[in-house]
Design a protein around this motif. Structure first.
Motif, short mmCIF file in Angstrom:
data_model
loop_
_atom_site.label_atom_id
_atom_site.label_comp_id
_atom_site.label_asym_id
_atom_site.label_seq_id
_atom_site.Cartn_x
_atom_site.Cartn_y
_atom_site.Cartn_z
N PRO A 1 -6.36 -3.54 -2.23
CA PRO A 1 -6.30 -2.07 -2.18
C PRO A 1 -7.07 -1.49 -1.01
CG PRO A 1 -6.78 -2.83 -4.41
CD PRO A 1 -6.88 -4.04 -3.51
N CYS A 2 -6.72 -0.26 -0.66
CA CYS A 2 -7.45 0.45 0.39
C CYS A 2 -8.84 0.82 -0.11
CB CYS A 2 -6.69 1.72 0.80
SG CYS A 2 -5.03 1.41 1.42
N SER A 3 -9.79 0.88 0.79
CA SER A 3 -11.16 1.22 0.43
C SER A 3 -11.24 2.66 -0.07
CB SER A 3 -12.08 1.04 1.64
OG SER A 3 -13.39 1.48 1.34
N SER A 4 -12.09 2.88 -1.06
CA SER A 4 -12.32 4.24 -1.57
C SER A 4 -13.55 4.88 -0.94
CB SER A 4 -12.49 4.20 -3.10
OG SER A 4 -13.60 3.37 -3.45
N ASP A 5 -14.25 4.12 -0.08
CA ASP A 5 -15.46 4.62 0.57
C ASP A 5 -15.22 4.64 2.08
OD1 ASP A 5 -17.99 5.36 1.30
OD2 ASP A 5 -18.97 3.50 0.66
N THR A 6 -14.74 5.77 2.59
CA THR A 6 -14.39 5.88 4.01
C THR A 6 -14.96 7.15 4.62
OG1 THR A 6 -12.32 7.08 3.62
CG2 THR A 6 -12.22 4.67 3.54
N HIS B 1 0.85 -1.20 0.00
CA HIS B 1 0.00 0.00 0.00
C HIS B 1 0.88 1.25 0.00
CE1 HIS B 1 -2.61 -3.06 2.16
NE2 HIS B 1 -3.25 -2.82 1.03
N ASP C 1 -13.74 12.88 5.27
CA ASP C 1 -13.92 11.80 4.31
C ASP C 1 -12.82 10.75 4.37
OD1 ASP C 1 -16.32 12.70 3.17
OD2 ASP C 1 -15.26 14.07 1.83
N ILE C 2 -11.71 11.07 5.00
CA ILE C 2 -10.59 10.13 5.09
C ILE C 2 -10.11 10.02 6.53
CG2 ILE C 2 -9.82 10.49 2.72
CD1 ILE C 2 -7.67 12.36 3.81
N CYS D 1 -7.53 -0.44 4.72
CA CYS D 1 -6.84 -1.10 3.61
C CYS D 1 -6.97 -2.62 3.73
CB CYS D 1 -5.37 -0.73 3.60
SG CYS D 1 -5.05 1.02 3.32
N ARG E 1 -15.72 2.12 6.96
CA ARG E 1 -15.42 1.77 5.59
C ARG E 1 -16.66 1.12 4.96
NH1 ARG E 1 -10.86 -2.78 5.11
NH2 ARG E 1 -11.73 -2.72 2.99
N GLU E 2 -16.92 1.42 3.68
CA GLU E 2 -18.06 0.91 2.95
C GLU E 2 -19.37 1.16 3.73
OE1 GLU E 2 -14.32 -0.79 2.15
OE2 GLU E 2 -15.55 -1.92 3.57
#
Length: 409
Positions: A225-230, A114, A245-246, A216, A262-263
């Protein structure tokens, strides 16, 4: 039982009996204060070292024996004061005033999969210090270290209860987040990896390391991969004070909990607004014991009820650290394999189980090994511990936690 294991057990029994009398050939313990079963470090605490002829050749081991029936001897967690931090075992022991100790759990040592994500240094499994739950276990697929034996999980722990007995157990997180819209489960507590679709809590016990690693990977693939929905929400004094958002970084205040989702967990957190009341509840629940734990840390079991767990690796030899439980939990054995080049043949996990059984253990637990393996003990009358083994990396590796041996004398 394989022929190799049978031969090893026969040789081990003879060597263990011989070495209690003859001592070791590498950096032998001083005869000063020596007793029949080793060198007395403190009341109820003995140290000895000896050779074993294992599958890949002679190896050298160091052993601490702690008599938990002696009210002057005790066991506790060594750690740097926060979950996501590392220090050498000798420094951890001296900071807590321990007379001896070994390294502990496997941990998040690297993040090559990562880019841009910081390795947290946080341990894999649950941890309890002085009855306080510091953290819960990461998902099995997010574990660092060798493959787990069949039937074991990241929730497995070695612990000492309020009754003073050592035992093996499993500690699961029981937690929830209460909001104006209802309640939902808490999926993590101060862990470097959260389950998919969950919300995790980070408290002052976590430290100042970034929380980005927590989102991640997946429950089955650490390298995913790390989540894009956090989403991250900060709760102070029971109310929402900020959101992002992060996942962020920096120390968490004593009256504050940072919730990272996450998600599906991120979607739940997005429903919260500044000023809303939020209550977070969490505890670690034991699977087998009704006795509360004063101390616990992660690893994995290799011996239970005097029998090695099925499926233990009997081919890969390495430098190891392990703990054995004897006399119904009244005696704890802490074993470290020496990492000196002359003895780096090491032990297989199956041999670790056989070694500790031959030394009287009914249950045994594997801890982090390799460059992490460290055993420290004070010389009688000394103010600080010394490293008794030769770390395989040439120097002590900083680790997130360990088992400390304390003396009340």
């Amino acid at each position: 039982m394989t022929p190799r294991t049978a031969r090893f057990r026969t040789v081990l029994t003879a060597l263990a009996a011989w070495s209690a009398l003859a001592g070791a050939s590498l950096a032998g313990a001083s005869p000063v204060n020596a007793v029949e079963d080793g060198t007395r470090i403190a009341p109820g605490v003995l140290y000895k070292e000896f050779d074993l002829r294992a599958a890949k050749g002679v190896t050298h081991v160091h052993l601490l024996t702690v008599d938990l029936r002696d009210s002057r001897a005790g066991i506790g967690l060594l750690y740097p004061g926060v979950v996501a931090s590392r220090e050498p075992v000798s420094r951890l022991a001296d900071a807590r005033g321990a007379v001896a100790g070994v390294n502990g759990d496997f941990f998040n040592i690297t993040e090559t999969q990562h880019p841009g994500i910081e390795a947290t240094g946080a341990p894999v499994g649950p941890a309890i210090e002085s009855g306080h739950a510091l953290k819960a276990a990461v998902p099995d697929g997010q574990r660092f270290g060798p493959a787990l034996p069949p039937g074991t999980t990241t929730k497995d722990v070695l612990g000492v209860g309020t009754d003073g007995r050592a035992r093996l157990d499993s500690l699961a997180l029981d937690g929830s987040v209460h909001t104006p819209d209802g309640r939902f489960p808490l999926g993590g507590l101060n862990q470097y990896a959260l389950p998919q679709d969950s919300v995790g809590a980070f408290t002052s016990d976590w430290g100042g390391v970034s929380r980005a690693r927590a989102v991640c990977g997946t429950d089955t693939d650490r390298a995913a991969p790390c989540s894009s929905d956090t989403y991250e929400v900060t709760v102070r004094g029971g109310r929402v004070v900020s959101a992002s958002d992060i996942p962020g970084s920096g120390p968490v205040a004593a009256d504050t909990t940072v919730l990272v989702g996450r998600e599906a967990g991120a979607q739940r957190l997005r429903k919260l607004s500044a000023g809303e009341t939020v209550r977070v509840r969490h505890r670690l629940v034991a699977a087998r014991s009704r006795v509360a734990y004063r101390f616990a840390l992660g690893g994995y079991p290799v011996l239970h009820g005097g029998e090695p767990l099925p499926g233990l690796d009997d081919t890969t030899s390495a430098v190891r650290t392990a703990a054995g439980i004897a006399d119904g939990g009244r005696r704890l054995l802490l074993l470290a394999v020496d990492g000196a080049p002359a003895y780096r043949s090491g032990l297989t996990i199956a041999e670790v189980a056989d070694t500790l059984r031959s030394l009287g253990s009914e249950d045994a637990f594997s801890l982090d090994g390799g460059g992490s393996t460290t055993l420290v003990a004070r010389e009688p009358g000394a103010a600080a511990v010394t490293v008794r083994n030769h770390p395989s990396g040439g120097a002590e590796r900083p680790v997130p936690n360990g088992i400390g041996v304390f003396s009340r004398s």
